[in-house]
Write a protein that holds these residues in place. Sequence first.
Motif, PDB file in Angstrom:
ATOM      1  N   UNK A  20     -11.242  -2.729   0.423  1.00  0.00           N
ATOM      2  CA  UNK A  20     -12.496  -2.127   0.897  1.00  0.00           C
ATOM      3  C   UNK A  20     -12.238  -0.731   1.467  1.00  0.00           C
ATOM      4  N   UNK A  21     -11.179  -0.603   2.263  1.00  0.00           N
ATOM      5  CA  UNK A  21     -10.854   0.720   2.833  1.00  0.00           C
ATOM      6  C   UNK A  21     -10.531   1.712   1.715  1.00  0.00           C
ATOM      7  N   UNK A  22      -9.752   1.273   0.743  1.00  0.00           N
ATOM      8  CA  UNK A  22      -9.323   2.164  -0.354  1.00  0.00           C
ATOM      9  C   UNK A  22     -10.511   2.611  -1.208  1.00  0.00           C
ATOM     10  N   UNK A  23     -11.371   1.669  -1.594  1.00  0.00           N
ATOM     11  CA  UNK A  23     -12.386   2.009  -2.603  1.00  0.00           C
ATOM     12  C   UNK A  23     -13.709   2.484  -2.005  1.00  0.00           C
ATOM     13  N   UNK A  24     -13.839   2.413  -0.685  1.00  0.00           N
ATOM     14  CA  UNK A  24     -15.042   2.996  -0.070  1.00  0.00           C
ATOM     15  C   UNK A  24     -14.764   4.444   0.352  1.00  0.00           C
ATOM     16  N   UNK A  25     -13.519   4.848   0.187  1.00  0.00           N
ATOM     17  CA  UNK A  25     -13.126   6.222   0.524  1.00  0.00           C
ATOM     18  C   UNK A  25     -14.045   7.203  -0.216  1.00  0.00           C
ATOM     19  N   UNK A  26     -14.629   8.142   0.492  1.00  0.00           N
ATOM     20  CA  UNK A  26     -15.468   9.158  -0.161  1.00  0.00           C
ATOM     21  C   UNK A  26     -16.884   8.692  -0.458  1.00  0.00           C
ATOM     22  N   UNK A  27     -17.194   7.425  -0.215  1.00  0.00           N
ATOM     23  CA  UNK A  27     -18.566   6.943  -0.482  1.00  0.00           C
ATOM     24  C   UNK A  27     -19.432   7.139   0.760  1.00  0.00           C
ATOM     25  N   UNK A  28     -20.622   7.674   0.569  1.00  0.00           N
ATOM     26  CA  UNK A  28     -21.472   7.895   1.747  1.00  0.00           C
ATOM     27  C   UNK A  28     -22.712   7.017   1.783  1.00  0.00           C
ATOM     28  N   UNK A  29     -23.028   6.394   0.654  1.00  0.00           N
ATOM     29  CA  UNK A  29     -24.193   5.501   0.627  1.00  0.00           C
ATOM     30  C   UNK A  29     -23.785   4.160   1.280  1.00  0.00           C
ATOM     31  N   UNK A  39     -12.649   6.185   8.417  1.00  0.00           N
ATOM     32  CA  UNK A  39     -11.358   6.080   9.123  1.00  0.00           C
ATOM     33  C   UNK A  39     -11.291   4.779   9.934  1.00  0.00           C
ATOM     34  N   UNK A  40     -12.443   4.313  10.426  1.00  0.00           N
ATOM     35  CA  UNK A  40     -12.428   3.043  11.170  1.00  0.00           C
ATOM     36  C   UNK A  40     -12.126   1.870  10.234  1.00  0.00           C
ATOM     37  N   UNK A  41     -12.631   1.943   8.996  1.00  0.00           N
ATOM     38  CA  UNK A  41     -12.294   0.910   7.990  1.00  0.00           C
ATOM     39  C   UNK A  41     -10.776   0.875   7.789  1.00  0.00           C
ATOM     40  N   UNK A  65       0.884  -1.166   0.000  1.00  0.00           N
ATOM     41  CA  UNK A  65       0.000   0.000   0.000  1.00  0.00           C
ATOM     42  C   UNK A  65       0.912   1.204   0.000  1.00  0.00           C
ATOM     43  N   UNK A  66       0.823   2.003  -1.075  1.00  0.00           N
ATOM     44  CA  UNK A  66       1.774   3.108  -1.213  1.00  0.00           C
ATOM     45  C   UNK A  66       1.066   4.336  -1.759  1.00  0.00           C
ATOM     46  N   UNK A  67       1.254   5.449  -1.094  1.00  0.00           N
ATOM     47  CA  UNK A  67       0.649   6.725  -1.516  1.00  0.00           C
ATOM     48  C   UNK A  67      -0.844   6.553  -1.802  1.00  0.00           C
ATOM     49  N   UNK A  68      -1.516   5.824  -0.957  1.00  0.00           N
ATOM     50  CA  UNK A  68      -2.970   5.694  -1.073  1.00  0.00           C
ATOM     51  C   UNK A  68      -3.440   4.684  -2.102  1.00  0.00           C
ATOM     52  N   UNK A  69      -2.515   3.964  -2.740  1.00  0.00           N
ATOM     53  CA  UNK A  69      -2.904   2.968  -3.756  1.00  0.00           C
ATOM     54  C   UNK A  69      -2.499   1.562  -3.302  1.00  0.00           C
ATOM     55  N   UNK A  70      -3.319   0.587  -3.715  1.00  0.00           N
ATOM     56  CA  UNK A  70      -3.065  -0.811  -3.354  1.00  0.00           C
ATOM     57  C   UNK A  70      -2.423  -1.551  -4.533  1.00  0.00           C
ATOM     58  N   UNK A  71      -1.357  -2.263  -4.257  1.00  0.00           N
ATOM     59  CA  UNK A  71      -0.637  -3.036  -5.286  1.00  0.00           C
ATOM     60  C   UNK A  71      -0.534  -4.498  -4.846  1.00  0.00           C
ATOM     61  N   UNK A  72      -0.678  -5.386  -5.817  1.00  0.00           N
ATOM     62  CA  UNK A  72      -0.592  -6.829  -5.560  1.00  0.00           C
ATOM     63  C   UNK A  72       0.496  -7.414  -6.459  1.00  0.00           C
TER      64      UNK A  72
END
Length: 340
Positions: free
Chosen positions: A62-71, A110-112, A11-18
Amino acid sequence: MKDLHALGIRFKDGELYILDQQLLPQKEVLIRVKDVDHMVTIIQGLKIRGAPAIGISAGLALARFSRGMNDRDEVRAMALKLRESRPTAINLMLVIDRMLAHLTEQNFHSLFEEEAVRAFDEDVILCDRMAEYGTELVNDGDGILTHCNTGRLVTAGVGTALGVIFKAHEQGKKIHVYVDETRPLLQGARLTAWELQQAGIPYSLITDNMAAQMMKAGRVQKVFIGSDRVALNGDFANKIGTYGVSILAKYHRIPFYPVAPYTTIDFTCESGDAIPIEEREAYEVRGARGSFGDVCWAPENAPVCNPAFDVSPVENVTAFICDKGVFSREALKHGALKNL
Ligand code: MRU
């Protein structure tokens, strides 16, 4: 979220790498994960694999891609997609459920993140503890048989069964590892052989059907193996072929040790009969696919069975090595895991 670095997950600079495990050992390619659907494809394609790593990477996605989602309904749907991406390794369900428990809270984003990072950081510690316990059971001169891949690629730390082997080697014990190639997807031949080679640990790669002969010839003194889900009675699921190895070990009176963190125990599962077994696609058995190309050696459309896991009964377990200690077969049968 802070940067994280494991062999298979970054996990680097807010991005996930595999790290794409399907291309190993020939090519080392990092994939930047684009969205949750992409992550599901990566998990189902075994580009990331192994029980702890599936859970940790899904949590980070899940933490990365739910960022900014409110629904919250959309976030839940996203989480469930990840949760259902593979059915056997319980670590995946544990991480996603721990995160979903925060969904009703105002600051769930933030809890995620905290929960996903915690899963990563915790796993490093769990691996070290298992390695410490496991190495006590390794003697100088041991031949050790292992199956599938259970090392740095499948955890945030040093690994599960392979972590024990790394630790014993680090302590200067002279060991030789017999690596089952692990058909159909060859996790042993492609990944365990690669990890052992990098660590400078002596090993011999064998085809799965050679394990019996190695044992009969007296070359194997211990079996260390991973798990995808441990039931409360000590039965456990692991890569297809493990059950056969457990029977061989019992027949030859060779100690057989599953190694897994508490995050792999299913506290709702009484026995191995209740563990769901993933069935995978036929092409995996009809031939082989990888960075080396795509080969089919069976008749086209040959009918195939392809269970990805099997369940070994507690009767075949000498002791279960966990981060919480070493539990003998008798202790397992008397419900030791229920009180963890
Ligand atoms: O199908 P895979 O490659 O994900 O299966 C992996 C295994 O069976 C491992 O042995 C298991 O996850 C334990 S190691 C953490």
